[in-house]
Design an enzyme around this catalytic site. Structure first.
Site, short mmCIF file in Angstrom:
data_model
loop_
_atom_site.label_atom_id
_atom_site.label_comp_id
_atom_site.label_asym_id
_atom_site.label_seq_id
_atom_site.Cartn_x
_atom_site.Cartn_y
_atom_site.Cartn_z
N GLU A 1 69.85 63.61 -26.19
CA GLU A 1 68.72 63.51 -25.26
C GLU A 1 67.59 62.67 -25.85
O GLU A 1 66.44 62.79 -25.42
CB GLU A 1 68.20 64.90 -24.89
CG GLU A 1 69.18 65.77 -24.15
CD GLU A 1 69.39 65.35 -22.69
OE1 GLU A 1 68.96 64.23 -22.32
OE2 GLU A 1 70.01 66.12 -21.94
N HIS B 1 70.14 72.91 -15.26
CA HIS B 1 70.18 72.39 -16.63
C HIS B 1 69.32 73.19 -17.60
O HIS B 1 69.84 73.78 -18.54
CB HIS B 1 69.75 70.92 -16.61
CG HIS B 1 69.82 70.23 -17.93
ND1 HIS B 1 69.71 68.86 -18.06
CD2 HIS B 1 69.96 70.70 -19.20
CE1 HIS B 1 69.79 68.53 -19.34
NE2 HIS B 1 69.94 69.64 -20.05
#
Length: 220
Positions: free
Chosen positions: A75, A156
């Site tokens: 990420e 998520h």
């Protein structure tokens, strides 16, 4: 803070995140600024296993990891883009809290429920589901971090920001508690939420402003 102090803070809050059940396994990622560098969790590591010297230094301007580093979290773009668009952000906590994720599956808002939520977090943003680890997700988060200090990523997890790791971490805790309270209340009936006027009254309290200021300044 020196870079070494930031590394130690990251290690502390990473382990707290696991201890509080905000992530499981190798999920989640944390980062913090250290001058023009971002220190980010390494890819594939469980947060509780990261030692201070294992946080990956990434140049915020170029996106390049420091020479000799292992691979940063997948990420990395989400963190980088957020730091680039909002210079006030000094730390980012991305976790997968159970109640927050559950709420995102059935609701598209988390209203103001109690004073701590209004004072420490403010309005909570929602990001519709986007494939994790992609530039699309990074763009979607970066588009909202100038307005919201907490973003629920639908299906998520949760992203919170702060002027230090302590503030970002406490915002994570408060959002998860808010989601828990809301889900429990919804199961029993229709929750009594704070009005926009009540929310503004809480934010205008001198006592709450002082508490937030301490949270941003003091080292835990």
């Amino acid at each position: 803070m020196t870079e070494q102090q930031v590394r130690e803070e990251l290690t502390k809050y990473a382990r707290r995140s696991v201890a509080q059940g905000l992530v499981v396994g190798p999920g989640g990622n944390l980062s913090a600024r250290a001058e023009g560098t971002m220190l980010l969790s390494p890819s594939g590591y469980a947060l509780e296993d990261i030692d201070p010297d294992e946080w990956i230094a990434v140049d915020i301007a170029t996106g390049e990891p420091r020479a000799g580093s292992t691979r940063p979290s997948s990420e990395v773009l989400m963190h980088l883009y957020s730091y680039r668009v909002n210079p006030d952000i000094q730390a980012i906590v991305h976790t997968h809290p159970a109640y927050t994720i559950a709420l995102s599956l059935v609701f598209d808002e988390l209203p103001h429920l109690f004073p701590d939520q209004s004072a420490l977090v403010g309005d909570i943003g929602f990001v519709p589901y986007v494939l994790p680890t992609t530039k699309l997700l990074a763009d979607a988060v970066a588009a909202k971090v100038e307005v919201h200090s907490a973003l629920i990523l639908v299906n998520h997890g949760l992203v919170t920001t702060g002027k230090n790791l302590r503030e970002a971490y406490y915002r994570t805790q408060v959002v998860e508690e808010s989601a828990k309270v809301y889900m429990i209340a919804k199961a029993a009936g229709e929750p009594k939420v704070l009005t926009a006027e009540q929310y503004k009254e809480i934010q205008s309290l001198e006592s709450e402003a002082y508490r937030v200021q301490l949270l941003q300044q003091l080292k835990s």
